[in-house]
Design an enzyme around this catalytic site. Structure first.
Site, PDB file in Angstrom:
ATOM      1  N   GLU A 168     -41.512 -12.571  51.628  1.00  0.00           N
ATOM      2  CA  GLU A 168     -41.793 -13.240  50.360  1.00  0.00           C
ATOM      3  C   GLU A 168     -41.047 -12.537  49.233  1.00  0.00           C
ATOM      4  O   GLU A 168     -41.029 -11.297  49.175  1.00  0.00           O
ATOM      5  CB  GLU A 168     -43.295 -13.215  50.038  1.00  0.00           C
ATOM      6  CG  GLU A 168     -44.199 -13.821  51.107  1.00  0.00           C
ATOM      7  CD  GLU A 168     -44.041 -15.322  51.250  1.00  0.00           C
ATOM      8  OE1 GLU A 168     -43.452 -15.948  50.348  1.00  0.00           O
ATOM      9  OE2 GLU A 168     -44.508 -15.864  52.267  1.00  0.00           O
ATOM     10  N   CYS A 195     -42.097 -14.944  58.571  1.00  0.00           N
ATOM     11  CA  CYS A 195     -41.430 -15.592  59.684  1.00  0.00           C
ATOM     12  C   CYS A 195     -40.892 -14.543  60.643  1.00  0.00           C
ATOM     13  O   CYS A 195     -41.094 -13.346  60.472  1.00  0.00           O
ATOM     14  CB  CYS A 195     -40.272 -16.458  59.174  1.00  0.00           C
ATOM     15  SG  CYS A 195     -40.749 -17.655  57.913  1.00  0.00           S
ATOM     16  N   ALA A 201     -45.161 -21.207  57.453  1.00  0.00           N
ATOM     17  CA  ALA A 201     -44.984 -21.869  56.165  1.00  0.00           C
ATOM     18  C   ALA A 201     -46.024 -21.374  55.163  1.00  0.00           C
ATOM     19  O   ALA A 201     -47.228 -21.501  55.390  1.00  0.00           O
ATOM     20  CB  ALA A 201     -45.088 -23.379  56.342  1.00  0.00           C
TER      21      ALA A 201
END
Length: 607
Positions: A79, A2, A52
């Site tokens: 992540e 993101c 996503a």
């Protein structure tokens, strides 16, 4: 993956500046094309753009937990590969989860461990926590610097963002570049915390930055430390194999299509083989992608960097693992397209590496049409000692960064004017940076002279060189909304191999001995025995000709000529593209990069 951004202001009410917060967040749209969110309070505003990957419906951000003492809000990029274990641990401590996302695990981990959270994380991440209980901002970056994060102090707080463009969207940030900014841009030493933009800094890898009414403080939660290695050769190879297998398994976890970047070299082929074996257990075929150039294999000419074309080795690997393989083949027109260069410069917020950046961007753009997550072999050379200069005594004993010493006769700044070169004094700057970098290396008592030297060389690559390549890969991939994961940057592997003696790193008389033997069970023999070959570059003279045409069209009063040596440039424009030296072509690339950056960003140059 993101993009995050935010603004903390202790002396004003940011609820009246929501338009600015939205503008800052919008600059991160490419990093997060799937969703957007902002949260604005009196003294803190957080923005998030989401790509996503895990728990598609449940990972919306900013994510807030209301506590008895006040709200705690997280915006997170990256992540956390051990989020399943952390979730179980936190559940055992009484936490209750509303989603299946790793974002919520990070948020609840902060509630449990506070600023001690990053020591529990395995992954690539950059995140910000606004702790409303104490009106405190906490910025955290992963150990190796895989995910970017920048900040700029203000008179009463701070601005931050995944990329400089998010900060530059705030009127408090000035688009100014001084001599220090340009020095590092040209020097290729990756000074800690450096940003091209004046007053802006990176959050350093492995670091927590805390902002409150008292000011800004930093704490390193991870650094490379020397430790004794007691495992023998077979045990070391076995441990590397087990680590890599576990790392690839963890990094394949996603709720979206996955693939591997395959170059035909040892590094990417090892990841490909391990990933294919893991997906075979799930009855899924691995997808692989490579970049190539029109006519490259047929007309390939060996040079000092590349002795063979990549294509035959790529085919060998794809056949062995039965991957669904796709070559992304580029021609000079695509590589030299001004729109592509503009997209790359916008992604990086600065001049980059010309054709090599352009080809990487086009490769990622093609992959994104088919996949959302890609595993890469990036950083294996830094971890295992793969570059030629690791094995060149003249480079490792030169008294400067080995990657600069190896090509000491090649002047990367020859296209700059005499006045600019004198102002920058790059030799002095590089010497200062080298002294600082060497002083940061931790050594064991009793190390031999060679072991002492090679530990230093490895440290330089893992704390300086690799960060430039990771930043390049992050920007090019996130510009098209592709998440690229780098298994060789798992800190467990980095720590283990870093502390392996140099003799073990080269026990078979070749580079990357440990990786070669740890992964040979998933490699074709051709790749196992292949010499190191760097990221490919086109040999087509049509690319150099296109650079000459485009530079010839630049107005002679263009701001780029405040930096560039006109005599050098005129000579380069007269050179036959088919006979042009690689350094001249690279200089033309840099001129066009500078021109494009100046046109897009209109910075104030303070030289």
């Amino acid at each position: 993956m993101c993009g995050i951004t935010g603004w903390v202001s202790y002396d004003s009410d940011l609820r009246q500046r929501r338009d600015i917060v939205n503008a800052m967040t919008d600059t991160m749209a490419c990093r997060g094309p799937d969703d957007a969110g902002t949260q604005v309070e009196a003294h803190a505003a957080l923005g998030h753009r989401r790509l996503a990957i895990i728990d598609l419906p449940g990972g919306k951000q900013p994510m807030t937990e209301q506590t008895a003492s006040g709200p705690v809000t997280l915006v997170y990029s990256g992540e956390t590969y051990n989020f399943t274990e952390l979730r179980d641990e936190l559940a055992g401590l009484g936490h209750r989860f509303r989603t299946d996302s790793d974002t919520e695990v990070v948020l609840r981990g902060y509630l449990q461990w506070g600023e001690g959270l990053p020591e529990h994380l395995n992954g690539m991440y950059a995140f910000a926590v606004w702790d409303g209980r104490e009106d405190r901002l906490v910025l955290v970056r992963d150990r190796m610097g895989i995910k970017p994060l920048y900040f700029e102090p203000t008179a009463d707080g701070v601005l931050f963002g995944s990329e400089p463009k998010a900060i530059l969207a705030n009127p408090l940030a000035k688009r100014a570049v001084d001599a220090d900014g340009l020095r590092e841009l040209m020097a290729f030493t990756k000074a800690p915390g450096w940003s091209l933009w004046q007053n802006m800094s990176e959050v350093e890898p492995g670091t927590v930055v805390t902002v409150d009414r008292r000011g800004i403080r930093t704490r390193a939660y991870w650094t490379l430390r020397a430790a004794e290695h007691t495992d023998d050769q077979d045990t070391t190879v076995g441990n590397v194999r087990e680590l890599l297998t576990d790392i690839v398994r963890r990094q394949l976890v996603a709720d979206v299509p996955r693939c591997v970047l395959l170059s035909g070299g040892l590094d990417s082929s090892a990841i490909t083989g391990l990933a294919a074996a893991e997906l075979a257990r799930e009855k899924e075929q691995l997808r692989t992608f490579s970049v190539d150039f029109v006519g490259q294999e047929e007309h390939f000419k060996p040079d000092d960097l590349r002795s063979t074309p990549d294509s035959p080795y790529i085919r060998d690997v794809a056949k062995l693992v039965d991957s669904a393989h796709q070559d992304v083949v580029l021609d000079p027109a695509a590589l030299s397209d001004p729109a592509v260069r503009a997209a790359v410069i916008t992604a990086r917020d600065m001049p980059g590496m010309g054709e090599m950046d352009n080809s990487l961007y086009l490769l990622f753009k093609a992959i994104r049409a088919e996949s959302t997550v890609a595993l890469s072999g990036e950083s294996a050379d830094e971890v295992f000692g793969g570059y030629a200069w690791f094995h060149d005594d003249a480079a490792t004993t030169s008294g400067t960064f080995p990657w600069l010493a190896r090509y000491a006769g090649l002047d990367r700044t020859s296209m700059l004017s005499t006045d600019v070169r004198a102002t920058l004094d790059l030799p002095g700057y590089i010497g200062d940076q080298y002294a600082t970098a060497v002083a940061a290396v931790d050594h064991l008592d009793g190390e031999s002279e060679r072991e002492h030297r090679m530990r230093t060389v490895c440290h330089l690559h893992l704390t300086r060189f690799v960060r430039q390549l990771l930043d390049r890969k992050d920007r090019a991939s996130m510009a098209v909304g592709l998440e690229v994961r780098v298994p060789f940057c798992d800190h467990r592997l980095v720590e283990y191999v870093y502390n392996t003696p140099w003799a073990l790193k080269t026990f078979d008389g070749r580079e990357k001995s440990l990786l070669r033997h740890a992964a040979k069970h998933v490699l074709p023999e051709s790749v196992t025995n292949r010499l190191k070959s760097p990221y490919p570059s086109t040999q087509d003279p049509g690319y150099a000709a296109a650079l000459q045409r485009q530079i010839g069209d630049i107005r002679r009063d263009d701001p780029v000529f405040d930096l560039v040596d006109r005599t050098w440039l005129d000579e380069a424009l007269r050179t036959d593209p088919a006979a042009m030296e690689s350094t001249t072509r690279a200089g033309l690339d840099r001129v066009l990069d500078l021109h494009t950056w100046l046109d897009l960003y209109r910075p104030s140059l303070l030289l």
